[in-house]
Design a protein around this motif. Structure first.
Motif, PDB file in Angstrom:
ATOM      1  N   GLN A  13      18.361  36.469  53.816  1.00 62.07           N
ATOM      2  CA  GLN A  13      17.937  35.975  55.178  1.00 62.07           C
ATOM      3  C   GLN A  13      18.982  35.324  56.006  1.00 62.07           C
ATOM      4  O   GLN A  13      20.076  35.077  55.420  1.00 62.07           O
ATOM      5  CB  GLN A  13      16.790  34.803  54.933  1.00 62.07           C
ATOM      6  N   ALA A  14      18.602  35.455  57.490  1.00 60.95           N
ATOM      7  CA  ALA A  14      19.675  35.011  58.373  1.00 60.95           C
ATOM      8  C   ALA A  14      20.024  33.382  58.082  1.00 60.95           C
ATOM      9  O   ALA A  14      18.953  32.571  57.677  1.00 60.95           O
ATOM     10  CB  ALA A  14      19.244  35.110  59.642  1.00 60.95           C
ATOM     11  N   GLY A  15      21.265  33.188  58.047  1.00 60.99           N
ATOM     12  CA  GLY A  15      21.603  31.791  57.577  1.00 60.99           C
ATOM     13  C   GLY A  15      21.953  31.541  56.344  1.00 60.99           C
ATOM     14  O   GLY A  15      22.431  30.434  55.827  1.00 60.99           O
ATOM     15  N   GLY A  16      21.574  32.463  55.397  1.00 62.64           N
ATOM     16  CA  GLY A  16      22.206  32.468  54.075  1.00 62.64           C
ATOM     17  C   GLY A  16      23.599  32.921  53.544  1.00 62.64           C
ATOM     18  O   GLY A  16      24.345  33.017  54.635  1.00 62.64           O
ATOM     19  N   SER A  17      23.749  32.817  52.505  1.00 60.46           N
ATOM     20  CA  SER A  17      24.987  33.239  51.910  1.00 60.46           C
ATOM     21  C   SER A  17      25.219  34.316  50.941  1.00 60.46           C
ATOM     22  O   SER A  17      24.035  34.476  50.059  1.00 60.46           O
ATOM     23  CB  SER A  17      25.762  31.828  51.244  1.00 60.46           C
ATOM     24  N   LEU A  18      26.304  34.973  50.665  1.00 57.18           N
ATOM     25  CA  LEU A  18      26.308  35.905  49.729  1.00 57.18           C
ATOM     26  C   LEU A  18      27.919  36.043  49.452  1.00 57.18           C
ATOM     27  O   LEU A  18      28.743  35.585  50.355  1.00 57.18           O
ATOM     28  CB  LEU A  18      26.053  37.211  50.329  1.00 57.18           C
ATOM     29  N   ARG A  19      28.106  36.184  48.135  1.00 47.45           N
ATOM     30  CA  ARG A  19      29.393  36.560  47.742  1.00 47.45           C
ATOM     31  C   ARG A  19      30.032  37.897  47.176  1.00 47.45           C
ATOM     32  O   ARG A  19      29.291  38.170  46.186  1.00 47.45           O
ATOM     33  CB  ARG A  19      29.995  35.488  46.686  1.00 47.45           C
ATOM     34  N   LEU A  20      30.771  38.379  47.664  1.00 45.01           N
ATOM     35  CA  LEU A  20      31.196  40.065  47.518  1.00 45.01           C
ATOM     36  C   LEU A  20      32.379  39.740  46.517  1.00 45.01           C
ATOM     37  O   LEU A  20      33.391  38.765  46.577  1.00 45.01           O
ATOM     38  CB  LEU A  20      31.283  40.780  48.526  1.00 45.01           C
ATOM     39  N   SER A  21      32.423  40.739  45.662  1.00 42.53           N
ATOM     40  CA  SER A  21      33.574  40.570  44.685  1.00 42.53           C
ATOM     41  C   SER A  21      34.356  42.133  44.527  1.00 42.53           C
ATOM     42  O   SER A  21      33.362  42.826  44.379  1.00 42.53           O
ATOM     43  CB  SER A  21      33.220  40.086  43.395  1.00 42.53           C
ATOM     44  N   CYS A  22      35.481  42.104  44.460  1.00 43.07           N
ATOM     45  CA  CYS A  22      36.299  43.616  44.296  1.00 43.07           C
ATOM     46  C   CYS A  22      36.957  43.328  43.067  1.00 43.07           C
ATOM     47  O   CYS A  22      38.078  42.691  42.955  1.00 43.07           O
ATOM     48  CB  CYS A  22      36.890  44.012  45.609  1.00 43.07           C
ATOM     49  N   ALA A  23      36.898  44.523  42.048  1.00 43.85           N
ATOM     50  CA  ALA A  23      37.814  44.099  40.873  1.00 43.85           C
ATOM     51  C   ALA A  23      38.724  45.322  41.097  1.00 43.85           C
ATOM     52  O   ALA A  23      38.279  46.418  41.187  1.00 43.85           O
ATOM     53  CB  ALA A  23      36.985  44.254  39.624  1.00 43.85           C
ATOM     54  N   ALA A  24      39.939  45.153  40.959  1.00 48.08           N
ATOM     55  CA  ALA A  24      41.013  46.158  40.808  1.00 48.08           C
ATOM     56  C   ALA A  24      41.630  46.445  39.508  1.00 48.08           C
ATOM     57  O   ALA A  24      41.734  45.508  38.679  1.00 48.08           O
ATOM     58  CB  ALA A  24      42.228  45.616  41.765  1.00 48.08           C
ATOM     59  N   SER A  25      41.941  47.679  39.253  1.00 46.52           N
ATOM     60  CA  SER A  25      42.425  48.034  37.918  1.00 46.52           C
ATOM     61  C   SER A  25      43.391  49.214  38.366  1.00 46.52           C
ATOM     62  O   SER A  25      43.608  49.944  39.348  1.00 46.52           O
ATOM     63  CB  SER A  25      41.539  48.694  37.013  1.00 46.52           C
ATOM     64  N   GLY A  26      44.343  49.371  37.195  1.00 48.45           N
ATOM     65  CA  GLY A  26      45.426  50.467  37.442  1.00 48.45           C
ATOM     66  C   GLY A  26      46.812  49.599  37.657  1.00 48.45           C
ATOM     67  O   GLY A  26      47.045  48.450  37.206  1.00 48.45           O
ATOM     68  N   SER A  27      47.477  50.170  38.458  1.00 42.51           N
ATOM     69  CA  SER A  27      48.661  49.494  39.017  1.00 42.51           C
ATOM     70  C   SER A  27      48.551  48.365  39.751  1.00 42.51           C
ATOM     71  O   SER A  27      49.280  48.379  41.162  1.00 42.51           O
ATOM     72  CB  SER A  27      49.723  50.813  39.573  1.00 42.51           C
ATOM     73  N   THR A  28      47.925  47.400  39.547  1.00 41.51           N
ATOM     74  CA  THR A  28      47.710  46.247  40.485  1.00 41.51           C
ATOM     75  C   THR A  28      48.946  45.506  40.755  1.00 41.51           C
ATOM     76  O   THR A  28      48.867  44.862  42.051  1.00 41.51           O
ATOM     77  CB  THR A  28      46.766  45.333  39.869  1.00 41.51           C
ATOM     78  N   PHE A  29      49.838  45.729  40.089  1.00 42.24           N
ATOM     79  CA  PHE A  29      51.196  44.961  40.589  1.00 42.24           C
ATOM     80  C   PHE A  29      51.896  45.391  41.999  1.00 42.24           C
ATOM     81  O   PHE A  29      52.587  44.876  42.411  1.00 42.24           O
ATOM     82  CB  PHE A  29      52.390  45.145  39.234  1.00 42.24           C
ATOM     83  N   SER A  30      51.246  46.768  42.266  1.00 37.08           N
ATOM     84  CA  SER A  30      51.958  47.153  43.481  1.00 37.08           C
ATOM     85  C   SER A  30      51.367  46.835  44.725  1.00 37.08           C
ATOM     86  O   SER A  30      51.832  47.437  45.737  1.00 37.08           O
ATOM     87  CB  SER A  30      51.955  48.780  43.208  1.00 37.08           C
ATOM     88  N   ILE A  31      50.134  46.178  44.563  1.00 39.44           N
ATOM     89  CA  ILE A  31      49.218  45.950  45.743  1.00 39.44           C
ATOM     90  C   ILE A  31      50.020  45.028  46.639  1.00 39.44           C
ATOM     91  O   ILE A  31      50.655  43.911  46.247  1.00 39.44           O
ATOM     92  CB  ILE A  31      48.007  45.024  45.214  1.00 39.44           C
ATOM     93  N   ASP A  32      50.124  45.153  47.729  1.00 40.14           N
ATOM     94  CA  ASP A  32      50.580  44.278  48.958  1.00 40.14           C
ATOM     95  C   ASP A  32      49.675  43.304  49.748  1.00 40.14           C
ATOM     96  O   ASP A  32      49.837  42.101  49.875  1.00 40.14           O
ATOM     97  CB  ASP A  32      51.430  44.927  49.992  1.00 40.14           C
ATOM     98  N   THR A  33      48.702  44.128  50.148  1.00 40.99           N
ATOM     99  CA  THR A  33      47.544  43.227  50.841  1.00 40.99           C
ATOM    100  C   THR A  33      46.161  43.732  50.340  1.00 40.99           C
ATOM    101  O   THR A  33      46.019  44.981  49.864  1.00 40.99           O
ATOM    102  CB  THR A  33      47.269  43.560  52.542  1.00 40.99           C
ATOM    103  N   ARG A  34      45.118  42.926  50.277  1.00 39.34           N
ATOM    104  CA  ARG A  34      43.784  42.875  49.874  1.00 39.34           C
ATOM    105  C   ARG A  34      43.031  42.688  50.959  1.00 39.34           C
ATOM    106  O   ARG A  34      43.247  41.682  51.767  1.00 39.34           O
ATOM    107  CB  ARG A  34      43.487  42.117  48.601  1.00 39.34           C
ATOM    108  N   ALA A  35      41.896  43.432  51.499  1.00 41.41           N
ATOM    109  CA  ALA A  35      41.156  43.169  52.637  1.00 41.41           C
ATOM    110  C   ALA A  35      39.621  43.814  52.343  1.00 41.41           C
ATOM    111  O   ALA A  35      39.424  44.627  51.271  1.00 41.41           O
ATOM    112  CB  ALA A  35      41.636  44.118  53.912  1.00 41.41           C
ATOM    113  N   TRP A  36      38.865  43.214  53.419  1.00 38.74           N
ATOM    114  CA  TRP A  36      37.479  43.810  53.147  1.00 38.74           C
ATOM    115  C   TRP A  36      37.308  44.420  54.756  1.00 38.74           C
ATOM    116  O   TRP A  36      37.714  43.777  55.790  1.00 38.74           O
ATOM    117  CB  TRP A  36      36.477  42.559  53.187  1.00 38.74           C
ATOM    118  N   TYR A  37      36.355  45.652  54.760  1.00 40.97           N
ATOM    119  CA  TYR A  37      35.988  46.041  56.024  1.00 40.97           C
ATOM    120  C   TYR A  37      34.530  46.212  55.865  1.00 40.97           C
ATOM    121  O   TYR A  37      33.956  46.247  54.831  1.00 40.97           O
ATOM    122  CB  TYR A  37      36.588  47.543  55.967  1.00 40.97           C
TER     123      TYR A  37
END
Length: 118
Positions: A13-37
């Motif tokens: 409902q409006a006014g409420g909260s949610l938490r999204l999570s994104c799990a990465a696998s593979g060559s994660t050492f190569s990541i420069d930036t993480r983002a949400w769209y």
């Protein structure tokens, strides 16, 4: 390369909260930036927030002060805490990572639906 899996979407409902999570696998050492769209029906994909490897965070004007992006390097996750949700936040939310591994890459998750009722 890096693979992404989002979780945590749902109906709130409006006014409420949610938490999204994104799990990465593979060559994660190569990541420069993480983002949400996000992409609402009939609209273009919109940038929401970014966190860099140095921990610098940036937010779109429409979510500033309400959403918080964070990362857990040990778990290779990037989360989006969404507070004071509004009906206009309704969209499919996508996790994105950019980095360099032989060549630059720009990878996306499959998306998770967030619906905010009024």
């Amino acid at each position: 390369q890096v693979q992404l899996v989002e979780s945590g979407g749902g109906l709130v409902q409006a006014g409420g909260s949610l938490r999204l999570s994104c799990a990465a696998s593979g060559s994660t050492f190569s990541i420069d930036t993480r983002a949400w769209y996000r992409q609402a029906p009939g609209k273009q994909r919109e940038w929401v927030a970014t966190i860099t490897n140095r921990g610098t965070t940036m937010y779109g004007d429409s979510v500033k002060g309400r959403f918080i992006i964070s990362r857990d390097n040990a778990k290779n996750t990037v989360d989006l805490q969404m507070n004071n949700l509004k009906p206009e936040d309704t969209a499919v939310y996508y996790c994105n990572v950019r980095g360099y591994l032989i060549d630059r890459y720009d990878n996306w998750g499959q998306g998770t639906q967030v619906t905010v009722s009024s």
